[in-house]
Write a protein that holds these residues in place. Structure first.
Motif, PDB file in Angstrom:
ATOM      1  N   PRO A  64       0.823  -1.231  -0.060  1.00 10.74           N
ATOM      2  CA  PRO A  64       0.038   0.007   0.058  1.00 10.74           C
ATOM      3  C   PRO A  64       0.771   1.210   0.100  1.00 10.74           C
ATOM      4  CG  PRO A  64      -0.761  -1.504   1.557  1.00 10.74           C
ATOM      5  CD  PRO A  64       0.419  -2.034   1.108  1.00 10.74           C
ATOM      6  N   GLN A  65       0.252   2.178  -0.557  1.00 13.06           N
ATOM      7  CA  GLN A  65       1.100   3.600  -0.720  1.00 13.06           C
ATOM      8  C   GLN A  65       1.535   3.995   0.738  1.00 13.06           C
ATOM      9  OE1 GLN A  65      -0.557   6.300  -3.204  1.00 13.06           O
ATOM     10  NE2 GLN A  65       0.875   7.965  -2.781  1.00 13.06           N
ATOM     11  N   ASP A  66       0.936   3.950   1.655  1.00 14.88           N
ATOM     12  CA  ASP A  66       1.396   4.576   3.148  1.00 14.88           C
ATOM     13  C   ASP A  66       2.595   3.650   3.637  1.00 14.88           C
ATOM     14  OD1 ASP A  66      -0.281   2.250   3.621  1.00 14.88           O
ATOM     15  OD2 ASP A  66      -1.221   3.069   5.101  1.00 14.88           O
ATOM     16  N   GLU A  67       2.723   2.368   3.025  1.00 15.04           N
ATOM     17  CA  GLU A  67       3.719   1.605   3.695  1.00 15.04           C
ATOM     18  C   GLU A  67       5.077   1.490   2.686  1.00 15.04           C
ATOM     19  OE1 GLU A  67       2.670  -2.368   4.643  1.00 15.04           O
ATOM     20  OE2 GLU A  67       0.720  -1.705   5.159  1.00 15.04           O
ATOM     21  N   ARG A  68       4.699   1.975   1.345  1.00 13.40           N
ATOM     22  CA  ARG A  68       5.803   2.092   0.300  1.00 13.40           C
ATOM     23  C   ARG A  68       6.359   3.194   0.233  1.00 13.40           C
ATOM     24  NH1 ARG A  68      10.521  -0.382  -1.404  1.00 13.40           N
ATOM     25  NH2 ARG A  68      10.988   0.050  -3.338  1.00 13.40           N
ATOM     26  N   LEU A  69       7.723   3.879   0.973  1.00 12.56           N
ATOM     27  CA  LEU A  69       7.901   5.259   1.199  1.00 12.56           C
ATOM     28  C   LEU A  69       8.562   5.682  -0.281  1.00 12.56           C
ATOM     29  CD1 LEU A  69       9.502   5.147   4.468  1.00 12.56           C
ATOM     30  CD2 LEU A  69       7.359   5.580   4.018  1.00 12.56           C
ATOM     31  N   CYS A  70       9.273   5.232  -0.919  1.00 12.02           N
ATOM     32  CA  CYS A  70      10.031   5.483  -1.968  1.00 12.02           C
ATOM     33  C   CYS A  70      10.252   4.280  -3.167  1.00 12.02           C
ATOM     34  CB  CYS A  70      11.145   6.372  -1.806  1.00 12.02           C
ATOM     35  SG  CYS A  70      12.566   5.397  -0.950  1.00 12.02           S
ATOM     36  N   ALA A  71      11.000   4.817  -4.168  1.00 12.81           N
ATOM     37  CA  ALA A  71      11.393   3.769  -5.207  1.00 12.81           C
ATOM     38  C   ALA A  71      12.838   3.536  -5.122  1.00 12.81           C
ATOM     39  CB  ALA A  71      11.175   4.379  -6.654  1.00 12.81           C
ATOM     40  N   CYS A  72      13.526   4.049  -4.061  1.00 10.42           N
ATOM     41  CA  CYS A  72      15.004   3.847  -3.792  1.00 10.42           C
ATOM     42  C   CYS A  72      15.215   2.446  -3.300  1.00 10.42           C
ATOM     43  CB  CYS A  72      15.505   4.851  -2.852  1.00 10.42           C
ATOM     44  SG  CYS A  72      15.277   6.472  -3.268  1.00 10.42           S
ATOM     45  N   GLU A  73      16.468   1.898  -3.576  1.00  7.25           N
ATOM     46  CA  GLU A  73      16.969   0.695  -2.975  1.00  7.25           C
ATOM     47  C   GLU A  73      16.804   0.633  -1.328  1.00  7.25           C
ATOM     48  OE1 GLU A  73      20.705  -2.230  -2.913  1.00  7.25           O
ATOM     49  OE2 GLU A  73      20.583  -0.691  -4.431  1.00  7.25           O
ATOM     50  N   ARG A  74      17.000   1.949  -1.002  1.00  4.03           N
ATOM     51  CA  ARG A  74      17.171   2.050   0.578  1.00  4.03           C
ATOM     52  C   ARG A  74      16.334   3.304   1.003  1.00  4.03           C
ATOM     53  NH1 ARG A  74      19.512  -0.485   4.776  1.00  4.03           N
ATOM     54  NH2 ARG A  74      19.501   0.503   7.027  1.00  4.03           N
ATOM     55  N   CYS A  75      15.289   3.432   1.706  1.00  8.87           N
ATOM     56  CA  CYS A  75      14.577   4.803   1.792  1.00  8.87           C
ATOM     57  C   CYS A  75      14.906   4.863   3.495  1.00  8.87           C
ATOM     58  CB  CYS A  75      12.966   4.702   1.565  1.00  8.87           C
ATOM     59  SG  CYS A  75      12.680   4.248  -0.223  1.00  8.87           S
ATOM     60  N   LEU A  76      14.723   6.344   3.403  1.00  7.66           N
ATOM     61  CA  LEU A  76      14.977   6.437   5.225  1.00  7.66           C
ATOM     62  C   LEU A  76      13.609   6.002   5.902  1.00  7.66           C
ATOM     63  CD1 LEU A  76      16.018  10.230   4.986  1.00  7.66           C
ATOM     64  CD2 LEU A  76      17.581   8.357   6.121  1.00  7.66           C
ATOM     65  N   SER A  77      13.766   5.300   6.905  1.00  7.53           N
ATOM     66  CA  SER A  77      12.739   4.728   7.388  1.00  7.53           C
ATOM     67  C   SER A  77      12.473   5.177   8.927  1.00  7.53           C
ATOM     68  CB  SER A  77      12.843   2.989   7.489  1.00  7.53           C
ATOM     69  OG  SER A  77      13.904   2.911   8.210  1.00  7.53           O
ATOM     70  N   GLU A  78      11.422   4.874   9.219  1.00  9.72           N
ATOM     71  CA  GLU A  78      10.955   5.404  10.832  1.00  9.72           C
ATOM     72  C   GLU A  78      10.823   4.184  11.844  1.00  9.72           C
ATOM     73  OE1 GLU A  78       7.368   7.541  10.599  1.00  9.72           O
ATOM     74  OE2 GLU A  78       7.907   8.777   9.026  1.00  9.72           O
ATOM     75  N   ASP A  79      11.386   3.278  11.709  1.00 10.47           N
ATOM     76  CA  ASP A  79      11.628   2.021  12.399  1.00 10.47           C
ATOM     77  C   ASP A  79      12.691   1.723  13.138  1.00 10.47           C
ATOM     78  OD1 ASP A  79      13.041   1.147  10.196  1.00 10.47           O
ATOM     79  OD2 ASP A  79      12.052  -0.839   9.764  1.00 10.47           O
TER      80      ASP A  79
END
Length: 346
Positions: A64-79
């Motif tokens: 879902p869009q609210d879970e997939r942050l970006c199309a980068c190989e590695r995104c800045l996450s909040e976990d």
């Protein structure tokens, strides 16, 4: 030639029976069983691989869009607990015409450089500025099908002979700070600029495609920008700043004093008097980009906090009111935590 009447074997019209084959070739049965086992194992492995690939594809493109942050190989996450201890996504990096700065934050900001005027006076200056520049910041929003890459280029002497220029230019957003020069240093610092963070004392002319990002440290900075982009600003003989500058008024952005306080409190743990313009730009990049690369921060190889375009005359140059060592350690920590890529120049 085999005799049909041989008593141990059964002969049939179509050839040897299965029992006769097994008697004549006793190892054939074991060989066939091994081959079947290998084939079954290969089929199972292929099925497992196909399932894994399909699942990874599903996770990459079907979240879902609210879970997939970006199309980068590695995104800045909040976990990441350490990162989230410092990072607060709800703090707006830029002022807008509709943003209501609290009086408590204004009073904190006012003390940074002994700004004159009260809260009402400050709000009037901000309102006048937003009659001339865009009422809301021009920021590229995050999207599951987009990877926003940012290069934050500081002014450290460690950029000399780094040859980072082509790598810097490869990024979508290229942030430069204060009077950082390009001409004559393209091989080390690149050629492109999309955002330039500066305050009146460090201002330079900009081309028509670069965002001027004002880092205000006092209330008169708002008056300066309003005048410098129109008829000219006259701040008096005690304040040696340029009265006019070239910049595209439609690309002006203003750093939020609440964001400056957040950087000082959360990222620098209240060390020093206030963050440097360069460190403010870096944290802004963490808020508006999916991948962040950092260049030109820290002292040079001799320990001097010098600029790459200047001939160093004063040895043991430090960072004044800015907590340079604290900022540098935080950049190193962010690099260790893989929240940005730090290019030291050495």
């Amino acid at each position: 030639m085999l005799d049909k009447t041989f008593p141990q074997y059964n002969w049939s019209r179509n050839g040897f029976t299965r029992n006769r084959w097994e008697l004549l070739f006793p190892n054939q049965k074991r060989h066939t069983a091994k081959m079947k086992f290998k084939v079954r194992t290969l089929i199972v492995l292929l099925c497992v691989t196909a399932i894994c690939v399909s699942w990874r594809g599903y996770m990459s493109f079907s979240l879902p869009q609210d879970e997939r942050l970006c199309a980068c190989e590695r995104c800045l996450s909040e976990d990441d607990p350490w990162f989230m201890k410092h990072f607060n996504k709800s703090v707006e990096p830029f002022l807008s015409a509709n943003y209501n700065l609290s009086e408590d934050t204004f009073n904190w900001w006012k003390l940074l450089r002994d700004a004159k005027g009260n809260f009402s006076n400050f709000r009037g200056k901000v309102e006048r500025l937003f009659l001339m520049v865009p009422p809301s910041p021009d920021v590229l929003e995050s999207s599951p099908d987009r990877c926003r890459t940012c290069a934050v280029v500081g002014n450290s002497g460690n950029l000399k002979r780094s040859h980072y220029g082509p790598l810097i230019d490869f990024h979508d957003v290229i942030i430069r700070v204060n009077a950082g020069q390009i001409k004559g240093y393209e091989a080390d610092v690149g050629t492109r600029t999309t955002h330039r963070f500066m305050y009146p004392e460090s201002c330079v002319d900009l081309d028509n495609t670069t965002h001027l990002v004002l880092a205000p440290f006092k209330t008169i900075d708002f008056d300066w920008l309003t005048g410098a982009l129109t008829t000219g600003f006259n701040g008096g003989p005690h304040w040696a700043v340029r009265s006019k500058i070239k910049a595209n008024k439609d690309l002006v952005m203003v750093l939020n004093p609440a964001f400056m306080r957040y950087v000082h409190d959360m990222w620098l743990e209240k060390k020093g008097y206030y963050p440097s313009t360069g460190f403010l730009a870096l944290v802004v990049a963490l808020h508006m980009c999916d991948e962040v690369s950092v260049f030109g921060y820290g002292a040079d190889s001799d320990g001097n906090w010098s600029h790459y375009w200047e001939k160093l005359r004063k040895k043991n140059l430090k960072t004044g009111a800015h907590p340079g060592d604290t900022e540098y350690r935080m950049i190193q920590k962010l690099d260790e935590q893989q929240k940005l890529k730090f290019y030291t120049g050495f």
